[in-house]
Motif scaffolding. Sequence first.
Motif, mmCIF file in Angstrom:
data_model
loop_
_atom_site.group_PDB
_atom_site.id
_atom_site.type_symbol
_atom_site.label_atom_id
_atom_site.label_comp_id
_atom_site.label_asym_id
_atom_site.label_seq_id
_atom_site.Cartn_x
_atom_site.Cartn_y
_atom_site.Cartn_z
ATOM 1 N N LYS A 195 0.839 -1.197 0.000
ATOM 2 C CA LYS A 195 0.000 0.000 0.000
ATOM 3 C C LYS A 195 0.877 1.251 0.000
ATOM 4 N N VAL A 196 0.429 2.265 -0.740
ATOM 5 C CA VAL A 196 1.170 3.525 -0.806
ATOM 6 C C VAL A 196 0.228 4.687 -0.573
ATOM 7 N N ILE A 197 0.805 5.776 -0.071
ATOM 8 C CA ILE A 197 0.085 7.045 0.080
ATOM 9 C C ILE A 197 0.380 7.861 -1.158
ATOM 10 N N ARG A 198 -0.654 8.246 -1.883
ATOM 11 C CA ARG A 198 -0.462 8.943 -3.157
ATOM 12 C C ARG A 198 -0.918 10.396 -3.007
ATOM 13 N N ALA A 199 0.007 11.350 -3.120
ATOM 14 C CA ALA A 199 -0.322 12.785 -3.027
ATOM 15 C C ALA A 199 0.960 13.582 -3.222
ATOM 16 N N ARG A 200 0.806 14.842 -3.622
ATOM 17 C CA ARG A 200 1.974 15.714 -3.665
ATOM 18 C C ARG A 200 2.461 15.973 -2.237
ATOM 19 N N ALA A 250 3.740 13.633 -0.338
ATOM 20 C CA ALA A 250 3.639 12.423 0.485
ATOM 21 C C ALA A 250 5.013 11.951 0.946
ATOM 22 N N ALA A 251 5.990 11.996 0.031
ATOM 23 C CA ALA A 251 7.356 11.590 0.380
ATOM 24 C C ALA A 251 8.264 12.790 0.615
ATOM 25 N N ASP A 252 8.036 13.866 -0.084
ATOM 26 C CA ASP A 252 8.930 15.025 -0.087
ATOM 27 C C ASP A 252 8.163 16.285 0.308
ATOM 28 N N ASP A 253 8.065 16.624 1.593
ATOM 29 C CA ASP A 253 8.738 15.972 2.703
ATOM 30 C C ASP A 253 7.750 15.781 3.853
ATOM 31 N N LYS A 254 6.440 15.924 3.534
ATOM 32 C CA LYS A 254 5.453 15.922 4.609
ATOM 33 C C LYS A 254 5.343 14.567 5.285
ATOM 34 N N GLY A 273 22.144 17.088 14.703
ATOM 35 C CA GLY A 273 21.047 17.396 13.798
ATOM 36 C C GLY A 273 20.409 16.117 13.276
ATOM 37 N N LEU A 274 19.123 16.181 12.993
ATOM 38 C CA LEU A 274 18.374 15.044 12.461
ATOM 39 C C LEU A 274 17.594 15.508 11.249
ATOM 40 N N ILE A 275 17.680 14.776 10.151
ATOM 41 C CA ILE A 275 16.934 15.109 8.932
ATOM 42 C C ILE A 275 16.336 13.827 8.369
ATOM 43 N N CYS A 276 15.062 13.918 7.961
ATOM 44 C CA CYS A 276 14.380 12.773 7.354
ATOM 45 C C CYS A 276 13.922 13.184 5.953
ATOM 46 N N ASP A 277 14.882 13.362 5.047
ATOM 47 C CA ASP A 277 14.553 13.780 3.678
ATOM 48 C C ASP A 277 15.414 12.990 2.696
ATOM 49 N N THR A 278 15.692 11.722 3.063
ATOM 50 C CA THR A 278 16.542 10.866 2.241
ATOM 51 C C THR A 278 15.875 9.501 2.069
ATOM 52 N N SER A 310 7.491 14.670 -9.315
ATOM 53 C CA SER A 310 6.826 14.188 -10.529
ATOM 54 C C SER A 310 5.342 13.936 -10.254
ATOM 55 N N PRO A 311 4.549 13.768 -11.310
ATOM 56 C CA PRO A 311 3.151 13.371 -11.093
ATOM 57 C C PRO A 311 3.062 12.026 -10.374
ATOM 58 N N ASN A 312 1.980 11.874 -9.610
ATOM 59 C CA ASN A 312 1.681 10.634 -8.886
ATOM 60 C C ASN A 312 2.735 10.289 -7.843
ATOM 61 N N GLU A 313 3.246 11.305 -7.170
ATOM 62 C CA GLU A 313 4.170 11.083 -6.053
ATOM 63 C C GLU A 313 3.528 10.154 -5.026
ATOM 64 N N LYS A 314 4.362 9.306 -4.417
ATOM 65 C CA LYS A 314 3.831 8.390 -3.406
ATOM 66 C C LYS A 314 4.828 8.204 -2.280
ATOM 67 N N TYR A 315 4.329 7.657 -1.175
ATOM 68 C CA TYR A 315 5.144 7.279 -0.020
ATOM 69 C C TYR A 315 4.599 5.952 0.471
ATOM 70 N N ASP A 316 5.460 4.955 0.567
ATOM 71 C CA ASP A 316 4.982 3.642 0.998
ATOM 72 C C ASP A 316 4.386 3.723 2.403
ATOM 73 N N LEU A 317 3.251 3.073 2.596
ATOM 74 C CA LEU A 317 2.616 3.073 3.911
ATOM 75 C C LEU A 317 3.547 2.437 4.942
ATOM 76 N N GLN A 318 4.304 1.420 4.519
ATOM 77 C CA GLN A 318 5.271 0.814 5.427
ATOM 78 C C GLN A 318 6.352 1.811 5.821
ATOM 79 N N SER A 319 6.782 2.662 4.889
ATOM 80 C CA SER A 319 7.782 3.673 5.214
ATOM 81 C C SER A 319 7.255 4.617 6.284
ATOM 82 N N PHE A 320 5.981 4.988 6.171
ATOM 83 C CA PHE A 320 5.385 5.895 7.153
ATOM 84 C C PHE A 320 5.290 5.221 8.521
ATOM 85 N N ARG A 321 4.764 4.019 8.551
ATOM 86 C CA ARG A 321 4.530 3.351 9.834
ATOM 87 C C ARG A 321 5.836 2.937 10.509
ATOM 88 N N LYS A 322 6.739 2.331 9.755
ATOM 89 C CA LYS A 322 8.004 1.927 10.364
ATOM 90 C C LYS A 322 8.942 3.126 10.545
#
Length: 460
Positions: free
Chosen positions: A116-121, A123-127, A182-187, A434-446
Amino acid sequence: MDKLDAVLARIDANADAALERLFAVLRIRSISTDPAFAADCKACADWHAADLASIGFEASARPTAGHPIVVAHDRSATGPSALFYGHYDVQPVDPLDLWDHDPFEPKIETRPDGSKVIRARGAADDKGQLMTFVEACRAWKEVAGALPVPITILLEGEEESGGANLPGFLEANAAELKADIGLICDTNMWDAATPAITTMLRGLVGEEIIVTAADRDLHSGFYGSAATNPNHVVARILADLRDADGRVTLPGFYDGVPELDPALKKQWDALPFDPKHFLGAVGLSVPAGEKGRSVLEMTWSRPTCEVNGMGGGYQGDGFKTVIPSKASAKISFRLVFDQDPHKVREAFRAFVRARIPADCKVEFLEHGAGRAIRFPIEDPAFQKARQALTDEWGREAFFIGGGGSIPVTHMLKTSLGMDVILAGFGLEDDRIHSPNEKYDLQSFRKGMRSWARILAALAS
């Protein structure tokens, strides 16, 4: 450890509520580069400030000459302090017709493999990435009543549009923002199952040249061979930039370029990486660049010189026998520690001027510069974060390099004097920008669980 287990259980129990909060912020059209969305950017900053205040942070959206910067503090804990950086702004969504749905109406999509993925502008970069950290803090506060370490959160609103106001803000507020790490979560992770910490990022020099010969376009029958053709001049310059072994020929270009640390090289050699597959995925098969270097070395730890664009003469339909008056090229240099971007720019300009005919002229246009950065993998904080990621994902976390640039890392190092742990949960196929940006639901939860572990590890 008992508290950590309870925090992880709370994250799992509240996963749906965390997703709802992420969806709320994804609906805000915080496109920083377009003035039409200035109110949306402010609304997004205010949303984050209110959300952080709701879990006990002293939070505010600070005005700048551009979009607000959110600053939040919770320093009630003792121990090493941390500054977390993220950005709430997003890229424009054009071309809209290539999206499968409204970019600002997030949805969960199930792919053919069942993931499952989260699909939105954004979603991954960087919200999605920054909310993994916020949700980890929320769970710690709810379960333990306090964070494991003192934390400051800094959320920028102009990362996608140049970040013009961040350097001044960091300098003006250095005493307030300074922390031990420092901590960054944008990679990205190494792959969907293997976590990674990025410990080196390349710098950048962007340069454009415009070569002018005659004062107008010329008939090639009347002036061919007699008049200098700027296309030929530019082509010779570009060809001279690399030798037959793929090395960049600018004098002094490799000054400050170190050989890869043997321990890090051993880690990289152990990565499940197939250069044939890497190149084959884009229709290529033969590695270019420096002979004797691996593909990972060339993309992570070696400097580059690339021609990003060329123009000159007639390029419309049909054919026009013309010798153009002007020709141009755009060149970028990806730099590694400890190359000086200003010296590289000066060397490039001297290199070009030496190849311009006496009756021609060249104009240079600067397109930004930034130093590369690397962080010490032997530092205890990095080792603790690596072990925390390994514990969560069940696979050894790797220290990896990054081929691109994240300018804020250098700002945090130079302005605030701190090393930065870059632990992100993005994947190569997230389609950021790009269009149809996504973030894996597993990436969010874990990702939430990972940050909870990292904070506990830093406290230890």
